[in-house]
Design an enzyme around this catalytic site. Structure first.
Site, mmCIF file in Angstrom:
data_model
loop_
_atom_site.group_PDB
_atom_site.id
_atom_site.type_symbol
_atom_site.label_atom_id
_atom_site.label_comp_id
_atom_site.label_asym_id
_atom_site.label_seq_id
_atom_site.Cartn_x
_atom_site.Cartn_y
_atom_site.Cartn_z
ATOM 1 N N TYR A 1 -15.151 0.390 -7.056
ATOM 2 C CA TYR A 1 -16.447 1.056 -6.891
ATOM 3 C C TYR A 1 -17.335 0.812 -8.115
ATOM 4 O O TYR A 1 -18.516 1.121 -8.093
ATOM 5 C CB TYR A 1 -16.242 2.563 -6.685
ATOM 6 C CG TYR A 1 -15.438 2.881 -5.431
ATOM 7 C CD1 TYR A 1 -16.055 2.971 -4.193
ATOM 8 C CD2 TYR A 1 -14.056 3.057 -5.493
ATOM 9 C CE1 TYR A 1 -15.319 3.242 -3.046
ATOM 10 C CE2 TYR A 1 -13.307 3.320 -4.357
ATOM 11 C CZ TYR A 1 -13.945 3.411 -3.135
ATOM 12 O OH TYR A 1 -13.216 3.660 -2.004
ATOM 13 N N SER B 1 -10.395 5.359 -5.021
ATOM 14 C CA SER B 1 -11.328 6.455 -5.252
ATOM 15 C C SER B 1 -10.860 7.447 -6.316
ATOM 16 O O SER B 1 -11.644 7.883 -7.149
ATOM 17 C CB SER B 1 -11.590 7.181 -3.932
ATOM 18 O OG SER B 1 -10.373 7.644 -3.365
ATOM 19 N N LYS C 1 0.839 -1.185 0.000
ATOM 20 C CA LYS C 1 0.000 0.000 0.000
ATOM 21 C C LYS C 1 0.876 1.237 0.000
ATOM 22 O O LYS C 1 1.728 1.410 0.879
ATOM 23 C CB LYS C 1 -0.908 0.000 1.226
ATOM 24 C CG LYS C 1 -1.717 1.272 1.332
ATOM 25 C CD LYS C 1 -2.879 1.108 2.229
ATOM 26 C CE LYS C 1 -3.636 2.411 2.311
ATOM 27 N NZ LYS C 1 -4.790 2.303 3.182
ATOM 28 N N ARG D 1 -11.329 10.300 1.253
ATOM 29 C CA ARG D 1 -11.372 11.094 2.497
ATOM 30 C C ARG D 1 -12.735 11.757 2.642
ATOM 31 O O ARG D 1 -13.304 11.787 3.720
ATOM 32 C CB ARG D 1 -10.274 12.165 2.491
ATOM 33 C CG ARG D 1 -8.871 11.636 2.285
ATOM 34 C CD ARG D 1 -8.130 11.447 3.604
ATOM 35 N NE ARG D 1 -7.188 10.328 3.500
ATOM 36 C CZ ARG D 1 -5.995 10.385 2.904
ATOM 37 N NH1 ARG D 1 -5.564 11.521 2.414
ATOM 38 N NH2 ARG D 1 -5.237 9.326 2.824
ATOM 39 N N GLU E 1 7.677 -6.729 1.928
ATOM 40 C CA GLU E 1 6.402 -6.597 2.660
ATOM 41 C C GLU E 1 5.561 -7.862 2.472
ATOM 42 O O GLU E 1 5.015 -8.416 3.429
ATOM 43 C CB GLU E 1 5.599 -5.394 2.132
ATOM 44 C CG GLU E 1 6.076 -4.026 2.613
ATOM 45 C CD GLU E 1 5.647 -3.715 4.043
ATOM 46 O OE1 GLU E 1 4.955 -4.544 4.663
ATOM 47 O OE2 GLU E 1 6.031 -2.639 4.541
ATOM 48 N N LYS F 1 0.809 10.255 5.417
ATOM 49 C CA LYS F 1 0.962 8.872 5.886
ATOM 50 C C LYS F 1 2.281 8.253 5.445
ATOM 51 O O LYS F 1 2.426 7.034 5.424
ATOM 52 C CB LYS F 1 -0.242 8.049 5.405
ATOM 53 C CG LYS F 1 -1.586 8.585 5.930
ATOM 54 C CD LYS F 1 -2.766 7.648 5.673
ATOM 55 C CE LYS F 1 -4.058 8.214 6.264
ATOM 56 N NZ LYS F 1 -5.217 7.309 6.108
ATOM 57 N N LYS G 1 -2.253 -1.411 -3.809
ATOM 58 C CA LYS G 1 -3.111 -0.236 -3.737
ATOM 59 C C LYS G 1 -2.266 1.019 -3.821
ATOM 60 O O LYS G 1 -1.284 1.106 -3.069
ATOM 61 C CB LYS G 1 -3.853 -0.281 -2.410
ATOM 62 C CG LYS G 1 -4.821 0.828 -2.167
ATOM 63 C CD LYS G 1 -5.492 0.573 -0.871
ATOM 64 C CE LYS G 1 -6.413 1.724 -0.550
ATOM 65 N NZ LYS G 1 -6.972 1.583 0.765
HETATM 66 C C1 PBG Z 1 -7.074 3.635 5.072
HETATM 67 C C2 PBG Z 1 -7.704 3.411 3.752
HETATM 68 C C3 PBG Z 1 -7.621 4.294 2.691
HETATM 69 C C4 PBG Z 1 -8.354 3.728 1.649
HETATM 70 C C5 PBG Z 1 -8.879 2.523 2.087
HETATM 71 N N1 PBG Z 1 -8.460 2.318 3.407
HETATM 72 C C6 PBG Z 1 -6.991 5.632 2.596
HETATM 73 C C7 PBG Z 1 -5.660 5.857 3.110
HETATM 74 O O1 PBG Z 1 -4.864 4.939 3.304
HETATM 75 O O2 PBG Z 1 -5.323 7.018 3.327
HETATM 76 C C8 PBG Z 1 -8.527 4.360 0.302
HETATM 77 C C9 PBG Z 1 -9.582 3.809 -0.556
HETATM 78 C C10 PBG Z 1 -9.843 4.637 -1.764
HETATM 79 O O3 PBG Z 1 -9.199 5.667 -2.031
HETATM 80 O O4 PBG Z 1 -10.747 4.238 -2.514
HETATM 81 N N2 PBG Z 1 -7.082 2.658 5.980
#
Ligand code: PBG
Length: 324
Positions: free
Chosen positions: A314, A275, A196, A206, A234, A218, A249
């Site tokens: 989605y 997203s 990730k 968000r 990882e 982050k 991701k």
């Molecule tokens: C955080 C989390 C995130 C998403 C899913 N779980 C955002 C992040 O890590 O800041 C993002 C999902 C998306 O953008 O569709 N635990």
């Protein structure tokens, strides 16, 4: 030029194109990401993600039935909770009667054979929007893992099939696996968000879960977008610690990572079309700049070509309708 070699021969007709097709997308490849809310009545639009709505539990039950009827194997739930329930420690994540456990039970009542995937991370529940416990300006790894264990157990107790730690703390897969075994949850699967990245593509999420005011970023826990070798480490660790499946991701900008992992490890590798990827396709389509439906299907197929076992998206309901 080699005139006897004509690669266009097999492309000339629909039947021969189908016959030589190397990859295909099916409804079995889709995990539908949905946003649930304890304030939606029955739904609330997400401005940055046209076509995506926050669902009340009643709307979620309907969506689950529809997903099952369409043949979608599983649904992944992301909670938008009443801001009054958030605190620094994300305590609401551990509430056995909270939104997520209730959403799990709602789906299992409505569609018992639909798989349920839940994020394990504190960000939807913290006032500061981070995935863990903040000490000064650092996320405390081991204290966070203690909480994540509790959160995963609450989800498993409520009937969640797949817990999906998306927090990127070190050591959490082994700790969660041990706790699940200890509590008799031998069959609960772990889908680790192993690769990730600290990404700008999560922007619209968000808004979707109502954690817009993130303090800082982050980068001290999620991976640097520059790195590839590190994701192999990882994933190696997460498999050793007990992950059943792993996730990459974001998705489309990281197809090389999907390919690297699927070539290297004998575990199912999933990609999350996040997203921001969804929003880019929808925004261009709304302007008439691309054919949105076509690009949706093409982008989902690209994950299969890269070696993914499936995609969290989605678009799952729309794609399933098209495939069906
Ligand atoms: C955080 C989390 C995130 C998403 C899913 N779980 C955002 C992040 O890590 O800041 C993002 C999902 C998306 O953008 O569709 N635990």
């Amino acid at each position: 030029m080699y005139p006897n070699t004509r690669l266009r021969r097999t492309r000339q007709a629909d039947w021969s194109r189908r016959l030589v097709r190397e990859n295909s997308l099916s409804v079995n490849d889709l995990i539908w990401s949905v946003v649930v809310s304890d304030t939606a009545d029955p739904v609330e639009p997400v401005a940055a993600m046209p076509g995506v709505e926050r669902l009340s539990l009643a709307a979620l039950a309907k969506a689950a039935k529809e997903a099952h009827a369409l043949g979608i194997p599983a649904i992944a739930i992301f909670p938008h909770i009443d801001p009054a329930k958030k605190d620094d420690a994300g305590s609401e994540a551990l509430n056995p009667d909270g939104l997520v456990p209730n959403a799990i039970r709602t789906i299992k009542d409505a569609a018992p054979d639909l798989g349920v995937v839940c994020d394990v991370a504190l960000d939807p529940f913290t006032t500061h929007g981070h995935d863990g416990i903040l000490q000064g300006d650092r996320i405390a790894n081991d204290e966070t893992v203690e909480r994540l264990i509790e959160q995963a157990l609450v989800q498993a107790d409520a009937g969640c099939d797949v817990v999906a730690p998306s927090d990127m703390m070190d050591g959490r897969i082994g700790a969660i696996r041990e706790a699940l075994e200890g509590e008799g949850h031998h069959d609960t699967m772990i889908l680790s968000y192993a690769a990730k990245y600290a990404s700008g593509f999560y922007g619209p999420y968000r808004e979707a879960i109502g954690s817009a005011a993130l303090k800082g970023d982050k980068q001290t826990y999620q991976m640097d977008p520059s790195n590839r070798d590190e994701c192999l480490r990882e994933v190696e660790l997460d498999i050793a610690e007990g992950a059943d499946m792993v996730m990459v991701k974001p998705g489309l900008p990281y197809l090389d990572i999907v390919r690297a992992l699927s070539d290297t490890f004998p575990v199912p590798v999933y990609a999350f079309q996040v997203s921001g990827e969804y929003a880019m396709i929808e925004a261009a389509a709304a302007n008439g700049w691309i054919d949105g439906e076509r690009v949706m299907m093409e982008s989902l197929l690209a994950f299969k070509r890269a070696g993914a076992a499936g995609v969290v998206t989605y678009f799952a309901r729309r794609a399933a309708r098209k495939l069906g």
